[in-house]
Design an enzyme around this catalytic site. Structure first.
Site, PDB file in Angstrom:
ATOM      1  N   HIS A   1       0.824  -1.212   0.000  1.00 51.73           N
ATOM      2  CA  HIS A   1       0.000   0.000   0.000  1.00 51.73           C
ATOM      3  C   HIS A   1       0.862   1.269   0.000  1.00 51.73           C
ATOM      4  O   HIS A   1       0.367   2.343  -0.309  1.00 51.73           O
ATOM      5  CB  HIS A   1      -0.887  -0.024   1.248  1.00 51.73           C
ATOM      6  CG  HIS A   1      -2.303   0.406   1.025  1.00 51.73           C
ATOM      7  ND1 HIS A   1      -2.944   0.417  -0.196  1.00 51.73           N
ATOM      8  CD2 HIS A   1      -3.231   0.848   1.916  1.00 51.73           C
ATOM      9  CE1 HIS A   1      -4.183   0.836  -0.041  1.00 51.73           C
ATOM     10  NE2 HIS A   1      -4.388   1.110   1.225  1.00 51.73           N
TER      11      HIS A   1
ATOM     12  N   ASN B   1      -6.604   6.432   3.609  1.00 49.31           N
ATOM     13  CA  ASN B   1      -8.014   6.684   3.335  1.00 49.31           C
ATOM     14  C   ASN B   1      -8.459   8.105   3.639  1.00 49.31           C
ATOM     15  O   ASN B   1      -9.576   8.481   3.296  1.00 49.31           O
ATOM     16  CB  ASN B   1      -8.898   5.692   4.113  1.00 49.31           C
ATOM     17  CG  ASN B   1      -8.671   4.271   3.650  1.00 49.31           C
ATOM     18  OD1 ASN B   1      -7.967   4.006   2.683  1.00 49.31           O
ATOM     19  ND2 ASN B   1      -9.276   3.337   4.353  1.00 49.31           N
TER      20      ASN B   1
ATOM     21  N   ASP C   1      -0.749   2.532  -5.322  1.00 51.58           N
ATOM     22  CA  ASP C   1      -0.807   1.099  -5.594  1.00 51.58           C
ATOM     23  C   ASP C   1      -2.087   0.773  -6.336  1.00 51.58           C
ATOM     24  O   ASP C   1      -3.093   1.459  -6.188  1.00 51.58           O
ATOM     25  CB  ASP C   1      -0.740   0.310  -4.282  1.00 51.58           C
ATOM     26  CG  ASP C   1      -1.907   0.625  -3.359  1.00 51.58           C
ATOM     27  OD1 ASP C   1      -2.157   1.822  -3.090  1.00 51.58           O
ATOM     28  OD2 ASP C   1      -2.587  -0.314  -2.905  1.00 51.58           O
TER      29      ASP C   1
ATOM     30  N   ASN D   1      -9.612   3.914  -1.887  1.00 49.79           N
ATOM     31  CA  ASN D   1     -10.100   4.879  -0.906  1.00 49.79           C
ATOM     32  C   ASN D   1      -9.244   6.133  -0.808  1.00 49.79           C
ATOM     33  O   ASN D   1      -9.765   7.211  -0.484  1.00 49.79           O
ATOM     34  CB  ASN D   1     -10.247   4.217   0.464  1.00 49.79           C
ATOM     35  CG  ASN D   1     -11.393   3.234   0.492  1.00 49.79           C
ATOM     36  OD1 ASN D   1     -12.405   3.427  -0.170  1.00 49.79           O
ATOM     37  ND2 ASN D   1     -11.238   2.159   1.242  1.00 49.79           N
TER      38      ASN D   1
END
Length: 194
Positions: free
Chosen positions: A23, A72, A97, A118
């Site tokens: 991530h 997020n 990513d 997100n």
């Protein structure tokens, strides 16, 4: 801010515990760009770490930014940085990513939706725009029935780590090419079959 400036945001999660996660590949690309510019990250009041510089004289100015927030909720720092530097979203490049691309694949696009990501969703909501460039770094889908949320929060495997420096260099090259020659030129180079 001059017309040649670009805000380059690398998405990820803060702290050393997340640094090697799939991530965080966006922030890994930022680290490569900062290394090339011999620039250091410093704290910015927009709740991000920022490094500024040019890759060579006469090249566009890159403002590299890693939000201090979790992925997020990246939108607030990104919107604040755009305001601080007086840049339009069209001068924003977000490196992130991408589960829907095989590992070691890059795709570039401008505008569009968030595709379930997100971090992108929050940036679109906070800036009120989807008119920005995305450098999508393929991390592949999780094996078997592994939950995608768990997969992205795991470090790259040993086989992936052997290839990762080349992938990060390619993604940094893609950012450079978008800033200096435009999205179409970068797409022609990085979307071409190997």
């Amino acid at each position: 801010m001059g017309d040649d400036s670009w805000l380059v945001v690398g998405l990820g999660n803060p702290g050393p515990g997340y640094a090697g996660n799939r991530h965080n590949v966006g922030q890994m690309v930022l680290a490569e760009l900062a290394r090339r510019m011999s620039a250091s990250f410093t704290s910015h009041k927009a709740n991000a770490r920022v490094a500024e510089g040019r890759l060579a004289p006469g090249r566009p100015k890159l403002i590299l930014a890693a939000p201090n927030t979790f992925m997020n909720v990246s939108g607030g720092p990104v919107a604040n940085l755009l305001r601080f530097y007086s840049l339009e979203p069209s001068r924003l490049i977000v490196v992130h990513d991408e589960l829907d691309l095989p590992f070691d694949t890059l795709r570039l696009k401008a505008t569009g939706g968030h595709g379930g990501h997100n971090g992108l969703r929050d940036i679109i909501a906070a800036t009120g725009s989807n008119d920005f460039v995305r450098v999508r770094v393929g991390i592949g889908r999780p094996p078997g029935r592994q939950d995608p949320a768990d997969y992205v929060l795991r470090d790259f495997g040993s086989t992936e780590r052997a290839v990762l420096p080349t992938l990060l260099a390619d993604a940094a090259d893609a950012v450079e090419l978008v800033a200096s020659a435009g999205l179409t030129a970068a797409q022609q180079k990085f979307h071409a079959p190997a």
